[in-house]
Write a protein that holds these residues in place. Structure first.
Motif, PDB file in Angstrom:
ATOM      1  N   GLU A  41     -67.671 -14.312  -3.301  1.00 31.69           N
ATOM      2  CA  GLU A  41     -67.421 -12.875  -3.283  1.00 31.69           C
ATOM      3  C   GLU A  41     -67.365 -12.271  -4.684  1.00 31.69           C
ATOM      4  O   GLU A  41     -67.841 -11.142  -4.894  1.00 31.69           O
ATOM      5  CB  GLU A  41     -66.127 -12.587  -2.522  1.00 31.69           C
ATOM      6  CG  GLU A  41     -66.239 -12.904  -1.040  1.00 31.69           C
ATOM      7  CD  GLU A  41     -64.916 -12.912  -0.289  1.00 31.69           C
ATOM      8  OE1 GLU A  41     -64.906 -13.211   0.924  1.00 31.69           O
ATOM      9  OE2 GLU A  41     -63.874 -12.634  -0.910  1.00 31.69           O
ATOM     10  N   GLY A  45     -71.195 -11.899  -5.686  1.00 27.45           N
ATOM     11  CA  GLY A  45     -71.200 -10.521  -5.214  1.00 27.45           C
ATOM     12  C   GLY A  45     -71.397 -10.328  -3.728  1.00 27.45           C
ATOM     13  O   GLY A  45     -71.715  -9.218  -3.285  1.00 27.45           O
ATOM     14  N   PHE A  46     -71.190 -11.392  -2.925  1.00 25.72           N
ATOM     15  CA  PHE A  46     -71.240 -11.197  -1.480  1.00 25.72           C
ATOM     16  C   PHE A  46     -70.011 -10.410  -1.047  1.00 25.72           C
ATOM     17  O   PHE A  46     -68.904 -10.659  -1.527  1.00 25.72           O
ATOM     18  CB  PHE A  46     -71.289 -12.532  -0.742  1.00 25.72           C
ATOM     19  CG  PHE A  46     -72.570 -13.298  -0.949  1.00 25.72           C
ATOM     20  CD1 PHE A  46     -73.795 -12.646  -0.916  1.00 25.72           C
ATOM     21  CD2 PHE A  46     -72.549 -14.656  -1.180  1.00 25.72           C
ATOM     22  CE1 PHE A  46     -74.981 -13.352  -1.098  1.00 25.72           C
ATOM     23  CE2 PHE A  46     -73.727 -15.360  -1.370  1.00 25.72           C
ATOM     24  CZ  PHE A  46     -74.942 -14.712  -1.329  1.00 25.72           C
ATOM     25  N   ARG A  47     -70.189  -9.499  -0.112  1.00 20.32           N
ATOM     26  CA  ARG A  47     -69.097  -8.605   0.270  1.00 20.32           C
ATOM     27  C   ARG A  47     -67.902  -9.360   0.846  1.00 20.32           C
ATOM     28  O   ARG A  47     -66.766  -9.175   0.444  1.00 20.32           O
ATOM     29  CB  ARG A  47     -69.610  -7.574   1.296  1.00 20.32           C
ATOM     30  CG  ARG A  47     -68.656  -6.432   1.509  1.00 20.32           C
ATOM     31  CD  ARG A  47     -69.002  -5.615   2.761  1.00 20.32           C
ATOM     32  NE  ARG A  47     -67.742  -5.226   3.350  1.00 20.32           N
ATOM     33  CZ  ARG A  47     -67.068  -5.967   4.216  1.00 20.32           C
ATOM     34  NH1 ARG A  47     -67.558  -7.116   4.648  1.00 20.32           N
ATOM     35  NH2 ARG A  47     -65.892  -5.556   4.667  1.00 20.32           N
ATOM     36  N   LYS A  48     -68.153 -10.224   1.842  1.00 20.84           N
ATOM     37  CA  LYS A  48     -67.112 -11.074   2.416  1.00 20.84           C
ATOM     38  C   LYS A  48     -67.782 -12.296   3.002  1.00 20.84           C
ATOM     39  O   LYS A  48     -68.845 -12.197   3.626  1.00 20.84           O
ATOM     40  CB  LYS A  48     -66.329 -10.335   3.512  1.00 20.84           C
ATOM     41  CG  LYS A  48     -65.196 -11.177   4.132  1.00 20.84           C
ATOM     42  CD  LYS A  48     -64.417 -10.372   5.161  1.00 20.84           C
ATOM     43  CE  LYS A  48     -63.361 -11.229   5.871  1.00 20.84           C
ATOM     44  NZ  LYS A  48     -62.330 -11.729   4.926  1.00 20.84           N
ATOM     45  N   SER A 168     -77.425 -11.190   0.781  1.00 21.34           N
ATOM     46  CA  SER A 168     -76.721  -9.911   0.613  1.00 21.34           C
ATOM     47  C   SER A 168     -77.498  -8.744   1.201  1.00 21.34           C
ATOM     48  O   SER A 168     -77.056  -7.601   1.104  1.00 21.34           O
ATOM     49  CB  SER A 168     -76.475  -9.645  -0.875  1.00 21.34           C
ATOM     50  OG  SER A 168     -77.694  -9.388  -1.563  1.00 21.34           O
ATOM     51  N   ASN A 194     -71.899  -8.549   5.526  1.00 23.53           N
ATOM     52  CA  ASN A 194     -72.279  -7.468   4.609  1.00 23.53           C
ATOM     53  C   ASN A 194     -71.892  -6.083   5.107  1.00 23.53           C
ATOM     54  O   ASN A 194     -72.110  -5.099   4.411  1.00 23.53           O
ATOM     55  CB  ASN A 194     -73.787  -7.528   4.345  1.00 23.53           C
ATOM     56  CG  ASN A 194     -74.173  -8.744   3.513  1.00 23.53           C
ATOM     57  OD1 ASN A 194     -73.495  -9.090   2.558  1.00 23.53           O
ATOM     58  ND2 ASN A 194     -75.256  -9.408   3.897  1.00 23.53           N
ATOM     59  N   GLU A 195     -71.306  -6.022   6.303  1.00 25.18           N
ATOM     60  CA  GLU A 195     -70.822  -4.760   6.851  1.00 25.18           C
ATOM     61  C   GLU A 195     -69.393  -4.959   7.335  1.00 25.18           C
ATOM     62  O   GLU A 195     -69.108  -5.874   8.107  1.00 25.18           O
ATOM     63  CB  GLU A 195     -71.722  -4.289   8.002  1.00 25.18           C
ATOM     64  CG  GLU A 195     -73.154  -4.003   7.569  1.00 25.18           C
ATOM     65  CD  GLU A 195     -74.035  -3.569   8.735  1.00 25.18           C
ATOM     66  OE1 GLU A 195     -73.492  -3.317   9.837  1.00 25.18           O
ATOM     67  OE2 GLU A 195     -75.259  -3.496   8.532  1.00 25.18           O
ATOM     68  N   GLY A 196     -68.489  -4.080   6.897  1.00 23.72           N
ATOM     69  CA  GLY A 196     -67.073  -4.230   7.190  1.00 23.72           C
ATOM     70  C   GLY A 196     -66.726  -4.221   8.660  1.00 23.72           C
ATOM     71  O   GLY A 196     -65.690  -4.781   9.057  1.00 23.72           O
ATOM     72  N   ASP A 199     -65.722  -7.666  10.111  1.00 21.87           N
ATOM     73  CA  ASP A 199     -64.709  -8.515   9.487  1.00 21.87           C
ATOM     74  C   ASP A 199     -63.659  -9.031  10.467  1.00 21.87           C
ATOM     75  O   ASP A 199     -63.426 -10.243  10.575  1.00 21.87           O
ATOM     76  CB  ASP A 199     -64.003  -7.769   8.360  1.00 21.87           C
ATOM     77  CG  ASP A 199     -64.892  -7.512   7.159  1.00 21.87           C
ATOM     78  OD1 ASP A 199     -66.073  -7.904   7.204  1.00 21.87           O
ATOM     79  OD2 ASP A 199     -64.410  -6.902   6.186  1.00 21.87           O
TER      80      ASP A 199
END
Length: 379
Positions: A41, A45-48, A168, A194-196, A199
């Motif tokens: 992360e 730089g991966f979002r989650k 990503s 990559n999209e919240g 999660d």
């Protein structure tokens, strides 16, 4: 015998595994899992991200997150490993296979839009050999039709598309840390979110459909069964091994790319005789995952593999196109996929691993060149 693959051992894996054991928590989401998550992360730089027990399990999580149902259609290349399809077949989906390109084994985008129907839910590009698919074209089709893109990046750690890391670019992405990959943990994988909006549910699915992760963080006073799921998270012992590898990633990648380049330059003269070498589009980078040759026929490939084996070199071919498999052939819609079959019949993978010495690599190169200059092969 020069093996096809040899798992890399940095020297710190045993120490970190012992640390994990001494910590008193060797189940999932321990201290080494958290270190690995932060690395991807923060450093890449991966979002989650969420570690999984395999790339196969990460793909199965992706299918669950998309709520794939019987009758849904998923577009993917035929020239890929069975896990890419299995994850969606398990949910009842119909697989719509795309052909490969003439340039390389990646998914062709030339006819991609024609494969989309009202039942299509997602496109699953596979970055074969760590070389990026044409993600611009894939994303344009997906956007026009409101489709999810799930990157199968099993081969693609530390590889890029127009400066952005593979994994990503899609809504979701999956990676493998199998012992044949660049960075390994024996078995193991990772899901990239990559999209919240994915999660919270991803955590639940990964923990057998329960709120266990939130409970351990103190966010709920008890945990219960709230969704479908399975046991997708790995032991912290696996994460400890993986952490030792990630600490050495720059060195691993430097060595693997150098081996790849030596193959490429030494075997380049074969191109004039109709033998194919890997091709990188201008939007892609090379992560040194694997090196392949394209023989001129199935018979030539069979002869080359036998010739190398007799000289103590273990080379292998790769996938049988899935539309020709015993399980799925009758379910395929009947379209010809000539380039997928071309790669399925002619591709040869040469040994490539961190400890492949220059003398041993030279033996492999000389054996290949000798084959193509011998009576066993002719133009």
């Amino acid at each position: 015998m020069i093996p096809f693959n040899k798992p890399y051992f940095s020297g710190k894996e045993s120490r970190y595994i012992e640390e994990a054991v001494r910590s008193g928590k060797i189940s999932g989401d321990g201290m080494f899992t958290q270190r690995v998550h932060r690395f991807f992360e923060e450093s890449l730089g991966f979002r989650k991200v969420l570690l999984t027990t395999s790339c196969t399990d990460a793909l199965e999580m992706a299918a669950l997150l998309l709520n794939v149902q019987p009758g849904d259609e998923i577009i993917m290349p035929s020239f890929t490993f069975v896990s890419t399809a299995n994850a969606f077949v398990l949910r009842g989906a119909t697989i719509v296979f795309a052909d490969s390109t003439a340039l390389n084994p990646n998914m062709s985008t030339a006819d991609l839009e024609q494969l989309v129907t009202p039942r299509t839910r997602a496109i699953v590009p596979v970055h074969y050999a760590g070389i990026a698919c044409d993600m611009d074209a894939i994303q344009q089709v997906a956007t026009r039709h409101g489709l999810a893109v799930i990157e199968d990046a099993a081969h693609a750690i530390d590889s890029y598309h127009r400066g952005r890391p593979l994994g990503s670019l899609g809504s979701l992405a999956t990676f493998s840390f199998h012992e044949t990959k660049n960075i390994i943990s024996g078995e193991g994988g990772m899901l990239v979110l990559n999209e919240g909006r994915y999660d919270a549910r991803a955590e639940v699915i990964r923990e057998k459909g329960t709120t266990r992760s939130a409970f351990h963080r103190g966010e709920v006073d008890k945990y219960g069964w709230v969704d479908v799921g399975s046991s997708f998270l790995p032991s912290d012992i696996i994460a400890a091994y993986l952490w030792a590898q990630l600490e050495q990633m720059d060195d691993i990648q430097r060595v693997r790319r150098a081996i790849w380049q030596r193959y490429y330059h030494a075997l380049a003269p074969l191109v004039a005789h109709g033998i194919g070498l890997p091709v990188l589009p201008d939007y892609a980078t090379n992560n040194g995952h694997l090196f392949y040759l394209m023989c001129r026929s199935l018979a030539e490939r069979t002869a080359l593999l036998s010739y190398l084996k007799a000289r103590q070199v273990w080379a292998v071919f790769h996938y049988l196109p899935l539309h020709r498999s015993a399980y799925y052939a009758a379910k395929h819609d009947g379209r010809a996929l000539p380039w997928a079959e071309h790669y399925g019949e002619r591709l040869v993978r040469l040994p490539l691993f961190y400890e492949l010495t220059e003398p041993d690599q030279q033996r492999v190169i000389e054996a290949v060149l000798e084959f193509y200059s011998s009576p066993a092969s002719s133009d």
